[in-house]
Design an enzyme around this catalytic site. Structure first.
Site, short mmCIF file in Angstrom:
data_model
loop_
_atom_site.label_atom_id
_atom_site.label_comp_id
_atom_site.label_asym_id
_atom_site.label_seq_id
_atom_site.Cartn_x
_atom_site.Cartn_y
_atom_site.Cartn_z
N LYS A 34 0.82 -1.22 0.00
CA LYS A 34 0.00 0.00 0.00
C LYS A 34 0.85 1.27 0.00
O LYS A 34 0.52 2.24 -0.66
CB LYS A 34 -0.95 0.01 1.20
CG LYS A 34 -0.28 0.18 2.55
CD LYS A 34 -1.30 0.22 3.67
CE LYS A 34 -0.65 0.36 5.02
NZ LYS A 34 0.09 1.61 5.21
N THR A 35 1.97 1.25 0.76
CA THR A 35 2.81 2.45 0.80
C THR A 35 3.39 2.74 -0.58
O THR A 35 3.52 3.90 -0.99
CB THR A 35 3.94 2.30 1.84
OG1 THR A 35 3.36 1.97 3.11
CG2 THR A 35 4.74 3.58 1.97
N ASP A 218 -3.76 7.45 4.33
CA ASP A 218 -3.22 6.12 4.65
C ASP A 218 -3.94 5.57 5.88
O ASP A 218 -4.44 6.33 6.70
CB ASP A 218 -1.71 6.26 4.92
CG ASP A 218 -1.03 4.91 5.01
OD1 ASP A 218 -1.61 3.90 4.56
OD2 ASP A 218 0.10 4.86 5.53
N GLU A 219 -3.99 4.24 6.01
CA GLU A 219 -4.61 3.57 7.16
C GLU A 219 -6.03 4.12 7.40
O GLU A 219 -6.42 4.43 8.53
CB GLU A 219 -3.75 3.76 8.42
CG GLU A 219 -2.32 3.28 8.31
CD GLU A 219 -2.18 1.76 8.31
OE1 GLU A 219 -3.23 1.06 8.27
OE2 GLU A 219 -1.04 1.26 8.35
N GLN A 252 -7.98 -4.94 9.23
CA GLN A 252 -6.97 -4.51 10.20
C GLN A 252 -7.45 -3.32 11.04
O GLN A 252 -6.66 -2.55 11.57
CB GLN A 252 -5.66 -4.14 9.49
CG GLN A 252 -5.00 -5.33 8.79
CD GLN A 252 -3.63 -4.99 8.24
OE1 GLN A 252 -2.65 -4.84 8.97
NE2 GLN A 252 -3.55 -4.86 6.93
N ARG A 622 2.02 -10.53 10.53
CA ARG A 622 3.34 -9.89 10.74
C ARG A 622 4.45 -10.85 10.31
O ARG A 622 5.59 -10.43 10.10
CB ARG A 622 3.56 -9.54 12.22
CG ARG A 622 2.62 -8.50 12.87
CD ARG A 622 2.41 -7.29 12.02
NE ARG A 622 1.23 -7.47 11.18
CZ ARG A 622 0.94 -6.70 10.15
NH1 ARG A 622 1.73 -5.71 9.80
NH2 ARG A 622 -0.15 -6.92 9.43
#
Length: 687
Positions: A34-35, A218-219, A252, A622
């Site tokens: 995504k980044t 973002d997020e 998330q 993770r």
């Protein structure tokens, strides 16, 4: 002409970067890049869509993420200097920019103060007339939730149910009024006030819409009501096409406890009917076995958007699920297994993470890590400079360095108490707001006598004279015979404020002794830094030099190179991170999922379990190459051993018999461990 910002991307990533027809939601699964999409899209906007860098804003949730994003964008641009003109920041940093420019529109002076959590704690403590720390934090948290949900004090009084909420609502009204009289804002106001301003002032709103022509978030799943409203106000207007890209993952969303709402994902589709939804499902982080387990767990939650992660990294190692006798056995075995795995794979300590639901689980694991001599770092640990006693002393130093620092003034003048109460500060704040000056300057301003009587004014001016004397001395570095070096000024300051006595009057002896030792360590460290080198290469520093150094160290905190150490972290603090090898510990009913309130409404319990399941999903994803999950049959609580049940989430992972090791972990004896190590020495290095 080829576009380098679209090359090397998979088809959904490429679509997300190139889409410029209106509002866009990118559903980015864990590890799906995504980044990269955000940074490539910003470069695409500048170099292929004729956007000026100064007209683009990218909003995220941490300063670290914002800094890393800006650095990555600079590397993508043909002219890296353009990145400096971007607004890449947290929501709160953008809020500060808006408030600084529009302060007068909100009735704030240009140099309004931003109070931190500790400053606000003291204010709530006075308003609530209690020293009950837990109650004060609960009231603070409730007021924060109200501000983030854009609930006014009047609405809070009407909505409040239960004794705690009613008490918080009464204090909320006084709290807002007091902040206003102080010409100060708190952390939540940094977003709430711009929202209120944009709602009420179309001219100001239009100005910021013209300035920020394209917005990236973002997020997005972590936004609260207030943050979503700010985004909506920035991108919508009469005759204006909403131009933004929101990037997030409903799987998330783990921050409901601090006001984030997954409802914002649903609302986005209602408020923006032309919303383009693009899914990123290819995972570049984990092996297939890990992703299958993550997909299986999260599949038990109701879905806003159907998606399933997949990977080209191969099947990978079997996931280990291990039942431990108790928490001591768990800690011991995790440390031994980690050590043996590292020895076998020839890996670094920093390749490993131990993740847990709550900080209380870390203590016993830390002991085992120290026994095994395994280096580790803790995520979310308190910085030395964040301790309340250190911040108390720093407030004096900040005020000596800058008399316009209102938060430092409020903290220093009330710690220790010196006869300056809330009503005095409110009157002083109102007078400072009237004259657009600092609280410190207002003490000496003509006419203040009409607002404060002699009994109120005397301790303020005595304090002001004291700070002025220290400032005069602190700016000089020991001229011959003057004795005004940093150490002497610091010592005289500490004697004058009687801080040690204040600690012993306020806390029990054990706490006071610990806090005073921290203060001594801090002041001794400052004196040592101020001494200068004997060879003359490092000149002696004034107290003002040292104050600036401390401020700079705080700003640069966390920018050092990561040590080679195992990362120990709560699941919440681990979001956004990844590790080759992960140990997920304490996966039991009552811990993960967290017990919560058993008397809560059924709907509330269901929502909590769904969020806990998303937390499990975050933990699983993770891991890049190997995942070990452990749970205990018994666990010590208040010196008693209580029975524990395996978490429902382990069953939901749907591990095949061939994919998981047996659920019983045998204790490894020293002899068996030595034999294992000898055998490992004869094995070739694993790939």
């Amino acid at each position: 002409m080829s576009n380098p910002h679209l090359s090397g991307l998979n088809p959904p990533q490429r679509e997300a970067v190139a889409y410029m027809e209106g509002p866009c939601l990118v559903l980015a699964g864990a590890g799906s890049g995504k980044t990269r999409v955000i940074t490539q899209k910003i470069a695409h906007l500048i170099e292929h869509c004729n956007y000026e860098a100064r007209n683009i804003a990218a909003l995220t949730f941490t300063n670290k993420a914002a800094t890393e994003m800006q650095e990555r964008i600079a590397k993508l641009l043909k002219e890296p200097r353009q990145a400096k003109h971007l607004t890449v920041s947290t929501f709160h940093s953008l809020g500060v920019q808006i408030l600084r420019r529009e302060a007068r529109e909100l009735g704030l002076k240009d140099r309004f103060s931003i109070l931190d959590s500790d400053d606000c704690y003291s204010l709530v403590q006075d308003l609530a007339a209690t020293t009950d720390k837990q109650l004060i934090r609960k009231i603070q948290n409730q007021m924060s939730l109200w501000k983030n949900a854009l609930v006014t004090p009047d609405e809070a009084v009407q909505q409040a149910s239960g004794e705690l909420e009613m008490q918080a609502a009464r204090i909320y009204r006084s709290y807002v009024a007091t902040l206003s009289s102080y010409q100060a804002v708190d952390f939540d106001d940094l977003i709430r006030l711009p929202v209120e301003l944009f709602r009420s002032n179309e001219e100001v709103r239009d100005k910021w819409q013209r300035r920020l022509r394209y917005l990236l978030v973002d997020e997005y799943q972590d936004t609260n009501t207030c943050q979503y409203e700010l985004v909506k106000l920035l991108v919508t207007g009469v005759g204006k096409k909403p131009m933004f890209t929101a990037v997030g993952d409903d799987d998330q969303a783990i921050y409901a406890w601090r006001g984030a709402t997954i409802e914002n994902l649903k609302t986005l589709q209602v408020d923006f009917p032309d919303l383009r939804v693009i899914k990123l499902e290819q995972n570049y982080r984990s092996t297939t076995r890990i992703l299958q387990a993550a997909n299986a767990v999260i599949g038990n939650n109701p879905k806003l958007f159907e998606k399933s992660l997949w990977s080209e990294h191969g099947l990978g190692d079997p996931i280990k699920v291990m039942a431990m006798d108790d928490d001591e056995h768990e800690a011991e075995q995790i440390a031994i297994m980690l050590s043996a795995h590292r020895f076998e794979r020839r890996t670094r300590f920093s390749d490993y993470a131990i993740l847990y639901r709550g900080n209380h689980q870390a203590r016993i694991i830390e002991k085992a890590m120290r026994r095994e001599r395994i280096p580790y770092v803790m995520s979310g640990g308190q910085s030395f400079f964040d301790r309340s006693e250190i911040k108390d002393i720093i407030s004096y130093l900040r005020l000596i360095a800058n008399e316009d620092d209102d938060p430092a003034f409020i903290r220093a003048v009330t710690t220790p108490k010196r006869g300056v109460g809330q009503s005095t500060l409110e009157a002083l704040g109102a007078y400072a707001g009237q004259w657009q000056c600092s609280l410190f300057e207002a003490i000496y301003k003509g006419g203040i006598e009409s607002k404060l009587n002699e009994r109120q004014l005397r301790p303020l001016r005595e304090f002001g004279d004291f700070i002025n004397q220290l400032e005069a001395r602190a700016s000089r570095v020991g001229a011959a015979g003057s004795g005004d070096n940093a150490a002497s000024v610091l010592d005289d300051m500490m004697k004058a404020i009687h801080y040690e006595a204040y600690l012993y009057d306020t806390f029990d002896d054990g706490q006071a002794q610990s806090k005073w030792q921290n203060v001594l360590d801090f002041t001794n460290w400052l004196k040592e830094k101020g001494t200068g080198g004997r060879d003359g290469t490092d000149p002696e520093k004034s107290l003002l030099d040292l104050t600036q150094m401390v401020a700079l160290m705080s700003m640069l905190d966390g920018r050092d190179e990561e040590p080679d150490a195992v990362r120990m972290s709560t699941l919440h603090a681990s979001k956004g991170l990844e590790f080759p090898h992960v140990f997920l510990v304490g996966v039991e009913e009552g811990i993960l999922p967290h017990k919560g309130d058993p008397d809560a409404p059924e709907e509330s319990i269901g929502a909590r379990i769904e969020e806990e399941r998303r937390l499990m999903y975050v933990g699983i994803t993770r891991a890049q190459r190997s995942l070990t999950v452990s749970w205990c049959k018994k666990r010590k609580r208040a010196r008693e051993s209580v029975h524990c049940d395996v978490s429902r989430f382990i069953k939901e992972m749907k591990l095949d018999e061939g994919d998981a090791v047996p659920t019983e972990a045998e204790k490894i004896t020293p002899q068996a461990r030595l034999a294992n190590l000898k055998a490992l020495l004869q094995k070739p290095k694993a790939a």
